[in-house]
Design an enzyme around this catalytic site. Sequence first.
Site, PDB file in Angstrom:
ATOM      1  N   SER A   1      -3.166   7.326   6.138  1.00  0.00           N
ATOM      2  CA  SER A   1      -2.095   7.974   5.397  1.00  0.00           C
ATOM      3  C   SER A   1      -0.737   7.678   6.025  1.00  0.00           C
ATOM      4  CB  SER A   1      -2.361   9.474   5.295  1.00  0.00           C
ATOM      5  OG  SER A   1      -1.471  10.100   4.402  1.00  0.00           O
TER       6      SER A   1
ATOM      7  N   ASP B   1       4.373   8.182   0.736  1.00  0.00           N
ATOM      8  CA  ASP B   1       3.886   7.701   2.019  1.00  0.00           C
ATOM      9  C   ASP B   1       2.959   6.511   1.775  1.00  0.00           C
ATOM     10  OD1 ASP B   1       1.733   9.078   0.959  1.00  0.00           O
ATOM     11  OD2 ASP B   1       1.142   9.995   2.848  1.00  0.00           O
TER      12      ASP B   1
ATOM     13  N   ASP C   1      -0.181   5.694   1.636  1.00  0.00           N
ATOM     14  CA  ASP C   1      -1.328   5.733   0.722  1.00  0.00           C
ATOM     15  C   ASP C   1      -1.016   6.505  -0.552  1.00  0.00           C
ATOM     16  OD1 ASP C   1      -1.307   8.236   2.027  1.00  0.00           O
ATOM     17  OD2 ASP C   1      -3.470   8.479   1.787  1.00  0.00           O
TER      18      ASP C   1
ATOM     19  N   ASP D   1      -0.202   9.540  -1.355  1.00  0.00           N
ATOM     20  CA  ASP D   1      -0.675  10.879  -1.698  1.00  0.00           C
ATOM     21  C   ASP D   1       0.374  11.957  -1.412  1.00  0.00           C
ATOM     22  OD1 ASP D   1      -0.875  10.949   1.080  1.00  0.00           O
ATOM     23  OD2 ASP D   1      -2.892  11.818   1.110  1.00  0.00           O
TER      24      ASP D   1
END
Length: 576
Positions: free
Chosen positions: A148, A303, A305, A307
């Site tokens: 992440s 960010d 990824d 999410d």
Amino acid sequence: MDNVVERARAWILGDPDPRTRAELGALLDSGDRAELADRMDGTLAFGTAGLRGIVEAGSNRMNRAMVIRTTRGLADFLLARHGGAPTAPVVVGRDARPSSSDFMRDTVGVLSAAGLAVRFWEEEAPTPLVAYAVRVLGACAGVMVTASHNPPRDNGYKVYDANGAQIIPPVDAAISAAIDRVDAAADVPLADAPYQEAGERVAPVPPEVWHGYRRQLARLRLPATVDPGLRIVYTPMHGVGWRYMSELLAEAGYLDVHPVDEQAQPDGHFPTLPFPNPEEPGAMDLALALARGIDADLVLANDPDADRLGVAVPGVNGWVSLTGNQVGVLLTDYILSHLPDGGPTDERQPLIINTIVSSPMAGLVATARGARFETTLTGFKWIMNAALDIEAEGGNALAFGFEEALGHAVGGVVYDKDGLSAALFMADLASECRRQGETVLDRLEALYRRFGLWVSVQRSIRRPGSAGASEIAGAMRRLAEDPPDRLGGVAVVGMTDYLTGAERRPRWLGAASLVELRLQDRTRVLVRPSGTEPKLKMYVDSTRPFSGSDDPSGIERDLEVQAGAVASDLAGHIGL
């Protein structure tokens, strides 16, 4: 120390990756016993967030051996749960970090060798789309290889249950126990060419998944709010978001979109960002510079990824980065105000959920809009499992869920935080404001006038090492046994210790190391140990009535000073 050396030698023998074998061997030869102990004194723990750690050799790090053993444990758990290999596949995806391709290949290879069907994303994918695919493909589980927003040196392994939400107890503990029973990674069966060998059993995720996601979002939106002149700056922070976000925005009617070129393409080394998290100071500097240069109306930042969502808007004195709570409150009001006749199209009462450490203001907005409002323990896994439980009762439909750490989920499209849908709806909100001759900050101030101005302040006390963990645990015990009478000069009028009374609460507010203090002036304080870092976290939410003649920035400063005094008094009371 000899035990650590023996463990390192045994790990080398069981590691199928020659690079990490050599790395750990060189560390043994160097005589750096402190570093060796850090690598080998324990094993990277598998929990509700799966795995996350530094990519290096050793049992306490992320590496191919760790991923192989973890995947075999997950496979054994699924085989036991279903009494053999289920027909439903496991969905597997990855982000753009340098190690993610190898980790995903090993994940697919182990699952395939265990006889499980797999559907994999051929290119880097956003985490929310992996979660979405689990549900719409009827998968038995999902794996996302990602760290992440962590620094470049890290990677992680996130597991979804068949419902498309992150795993929760007791599933996490059962998978962890299965991992503990796995032999050395070198002895785990692994398909040599996992993407080619298994025929139809291992296949790419079909394009229809992405198309279906877009169609579901389109059904939730009101296209009439789109102002095609809205000028948007977007950054995926070297992550996977731009390819997907550009399609969503264009399809929605937003044509004046400007990516931050230096950060637009996936690059897991994050050359312009040592910490690719929109919450971090300076993380959005390039996006804000571009926004100032082109006179933009809105900055959106995912960010790596995709999410999480960061948002910035222009103000009287320059650009203002909105907090996760402010975005959450704005979207709560926007989404509920655009439901037909005040309710979802299926006539169930709309449901708003946030985590207990997020702003209480959301509950006031939700109730005023006729929605049911619930809070959960920290972590999006609890938001979405609460939504699934409540929806199963038949009377409510999830309209929106959020956490203060920039996590948001629109409707029941994805049962995890989704920075893509949140960005699209934030563009819609900004577009509506522009069409109505107001700013996003004007909209926020209107909510403050109605519900009071709320400020949320977080303070952390860091105590590393095993001694620090004991110190934090002792502080939590002292707080529960002897709560303060006053904080910041204001009387404490109530306390809840979430380690007790779980049987009287729903499972999404179960037993947890969490203490809530309520002050006479409506200030609320929450204290908990971090689940991922050696920290004690304190959250202070304060409010004050707000009228049209008040200066919001002045009230915010006063509330922040008061919140700081509360946090300082509390730290002193518990001995930290």
